[in-house]
Design a protein around this motif. Structure first.
Motif, PDB file in Angstrom:
ATOM      1  N   ASN A   1       0.766   4.175  -2.938  1.00 48.57           N
ATOM      2  CA  ASN A   1       0.504   5.581  -2.622  1.00 48.57           C
ATOM      3  C   ASN A   1       1.596   6.483  -3.190  1.00 48.57           C
ATOM      4  O   ASN A   1       1.300   7.555  -3.736  1.00 48.57           O
ATOM      5  CB  ASN A   1       0.368   5.782  -1.113  1.00 48.57           C
ATOM      6  CG  ASN A   1      -0.882   5.145  -0.556  1.00 48.57           C
ATOM      7  OD1 ASN A   1      -1.837   4.891  -1.287  1.00 48.57           O
ATOM      8  ND2 ASN A   1      -0.871   4.860   0.733  1.00 48.57           N
ATOM      9  N   ARG A   2       2.862   6.064  -3.067  1.00 44.55           N
ATOM     10  CA  ARG A   2       3.958   6.858  -3.640  1.00 44.55           C
ATOM     11  C   ARG A   2       3.850   6.935  -5.156  1.00 44.55           C
ATOM     12  O   ARG A   2       4.074   7.989  -5.755  1.00 44.55           O
ATOM     13  CB  ARG A   2       5.309   6.284  -3.222  1.00 44.55           C
ATOM     14  CG  ARG A   2       5.664   6.564  -1.776  1.00 44.55           C
ATOM     15  CD  ARG A   2       7.114   6.278  -1.466  1.00 44.55           C
ATOM     16  NE  ARG A   2       7.530   4.918  -1.764  1.00 44.55           N
ATOM     17  CZ  ARG A   2       7.479   3.892  -0.908  1.00 44.55           C
ATOM     18  NH1 ARG A   2       6.997   4.084   0.310  1.00 44.55           N
ATOM     19  NH2 ARG A   2       7.884   2.698  -1.253  1.00 44.55           N
ATOM     20  N   LEU A   3       3.464   5.828  -5.805  1.00 46.59           N
ATOM     21  CA  LEU A   3       3.284   5.836  -7.258  1.00 46.59           C
ATOM     22  C   LEU A   3       2.153   6.776  -7.663  1.00 46.59           C
ATOM     23  O   LEU A   3       2.260   7.487  -8.673  1.00 46.59           O
ATOM     24  CB  LEU A   3       3.006   4.425  -7.776  1.00 46.59           C
ATOM     25  CG  LEU A   3       4.204   3.482  -7.833  1.00 46.59           C
ATOM     26  CD1 LEU A   3       3.748   2.071  -8.158  1.00 46.59           C
ATOM     27  CD2 LEU A   3       5.203   3.965  -8.862  1.00 46.59           C
ATOM     28  N   GLU A   4       1.069   6.791  -6.899  1.00 38.82           N
ATOM     29  CA  GLU A   4      -0.038   7.710  -7.184  1.00 38.82           C
ATOM     30  C   GLU A   4       0.412   9.161  -7.081  1.00 38.82           C
ATOM     31  O   GLU A   4       0.045   9.997  -7.907  1.00 38.82           O
ATOM     32  CB  GLU A   4      -1.207   7.456  -6.225  1.00 38.82           C
ATOM     33  CG  GLU A   4      -1.994   6.215  -6.533  1.00 38.82           C
ATOM     34  CD  GLU A   4      -3.119   5.964  -5.526  1.00 38.82           C
ATOM     35  OE1 GLU A   4      -3.023   6.467  -4.372  1.00 38.82           O
ATOM     36  OE2 GLU A   4      -4.069   5.280  -5.892  1.00 38.82           O
ATOM     37  N   GLU A   5       1.227   9.476  -6.068  1.00 41.02           N
ATOM     38  CA  GLU A   5       1.741  10.836  -5.911  1.00 41.02           C
ATOM     39  C   GLU A   5       2.627  11.228  -7.094  1.00 41.02           C
ATOM     40  O   GLU A   5       2.516  12.338  -7.618  1.00 41.02           O
ATOM     41  CB  GLU A   5       2.514  10.963  -4.602  1.00 41.02           C
ATOM     42  CG  GLU A   5       1.642  10.895  -3.363  1.00 41.02           C
ATOM     43  CD  GLU A   5       2.453  10.781  -2.086  1.00 41.02           C
ATOM     44  OE1 GLU A   5       3.707  10.849  -2.136  1.00 41.02           O
ATOM     45  OE2 GLU A   5       1.827  10.609  -1.024  1.00 41.02           O
ATOM     46  N   ARG A   6       3.501  10.309  -7.505  1.00 42.98           N
ATOM     47  CA  ARG A   6       4.378  10.596  -8.647  1.00 42.98           C
ATOM     48  C   ARG A   6       3.571  10.777  -9.924  1.00 42.98           C
ATOM     49  O   ARG A   6       3.841  11.672 -10.721  1.00 42.98           O
ATOM     50  CB  ARG A   6       5.397   9.469  -8.826  1.00 42.98           C
ATOM     51  CG  ARG A   6       6.464   9.477  -7.745  1.00 42.98           C
ATOM     52  CD  ARG A   6       7.431   8.346  -7.878  1.00 42.98           C
ATOM     53  NE  ARG A   6       8.166   8.458  -9.141  1.00 42.98           N
ATOM     54  CZ  ARG A   6       8.921   7.491  -9.632  1.00 42.98           C
ATOM     55  NH1 ARG A   6       9.050   6.349  -8.979  1.00 42.98           N
ATOM     56  NH2 ARG A   6       9.562   7.648 -10.769  1.00 42.98           N
TER      57      ARG A   6
ATOM     58  N   THR B   1       0.803  -1.219   0.000  1.00 44.87           N
ATOM     59  CA  THR B   1       0.000   0.000   0.000  1.00 44.87           C
ATOM     60  C   THR B   1       0.841   1.276   0.000  1.00 44.87           C
ATOM     61  O   THR B   1       0.560   2.185  -0.791  1.00 44.87           O
ATOM     62  CB  THR B   1      -0.992  -0.010   1.173  1.00 44.87           C
ATOM     63  OG1 THR B   1      -1.787  -1.196   1.087  1.00 44.87           O
ATOM     64  CG2 THR B   1      -1.899   1.201   1.148  1.00 44.87           C
ATOM     65  N   PRO B   2       1.898   1.391   0.819  1.00 47.36           N
ATOM     66  CA  PRO B   2       2.713   2.609   0.758  1.00 47.36           C
ATOM     67  C   PRO B   2       3.366   2.822  -0.611  1.00 47.36           C
ATOM     68  O   PRO B   2       3.461   3.959  -1.087  1.00 47.36           O
ATOM     69  CB  PRO B   2       3.775   2.406   1.837  1.00 47.36           C
ATOM     70  CG  PRO B   2       3.185   1.414   2.781  1.00 47.36           C
ATOM     71  CD  PRO B   2       2.313   0.534   1.939  1.00 47.36           C
ATOM     72  N   ARG B   3       3.789   1.765  -1.246  1.00 48.32           N
ATOM     73  CA  ARG B   3       4.386   1.878  -2.582  1.00 48.32           C
ATOM     74  C   ARG B   3       3.368   2.370  -3.601  1.00 48.32           C
ATOM     75  O   ARG B   3       3.670   3.215  -4.443  1.00 48.32           O
ATOM     76  CB  ARG B   3       4.971   0.538  -3.023  1.00 48.32           C
ATOM     77  CG  ARG B   3       6.182   0.132  -2.234  1.00 48.32           C
ATOM     78  CD  ARG B   3       6.722  -1.190  -2.687  1.00 48.32           C
ATOM     79  NE  ARG B   3       7.861  -1.568  -1.861  1.00 48.32           N
ATOM     80  CZ  ARG B   3       8.528  -2.685  -2.007  1.00 48.32           C
ATOM     81  NH1 ARG B   3       8.174  -3.550  -2.949  1.00 48.32           N
ATOM     82  NH2 ARG B   3       9.542  -2.960  -1.222  1.00 48.32           N
TER      83      ARG B   3
END
Length: 112
Positions: free
Chosen positions: A89-94, A85-87
């Protein structure tokens, strides 16, 4: 030889944890209605309501299987929550940052 469709009856908990799955004949409409179930794209139909109660009359081995299945499901949920899930979320931000930058470039290039 053409492969035939295989159907499976799955005993599941209300949260979707599959306790036991077994090959089955294609259930009729009455059976599906009684179990409040549908056949999914993999040929699985779910027995949700009485799953755990129905398995209780089996021996010690079946109980061990059920408990280890539940433990595996809980551990998998933890792994997904902590590591995947954290990964995502980081991909969504990028991706959002890339979309914003692309929109800015398109705006600059559009005659106007």
């Amino acid at each position: 030889m053409r492969p035939d469709k295989v159907y499976f009856k799955a005993f599941v908990l209300k949260d979707g944890t599959v306790l036991v799955g077994m090959p089955s004949r294609k259930p009729g409409p009455k059976t599906l209605k009684n179990f409040r179930s549908k056949i999914d794209e993999d040929g699985i139909w779910w027995n949700i309501e009485e799953s755990y109660k129905e398995l209780e009359h089996y021996g010690h081995d079946a109980k061990l299987l059920v408990h280890s299945t539940i433990a595996t499901s809980l551990n998998l949920r933890r792994i997904v929550r902590e590591q995947i899930t954290p990964r995502i979320n980081r991909l969504e931000e990028r991706l959002s940052a890339i979309e914003t930058a692309l929109a800015r470039i398109v705006t600059q290039l559009t005659p106007g």
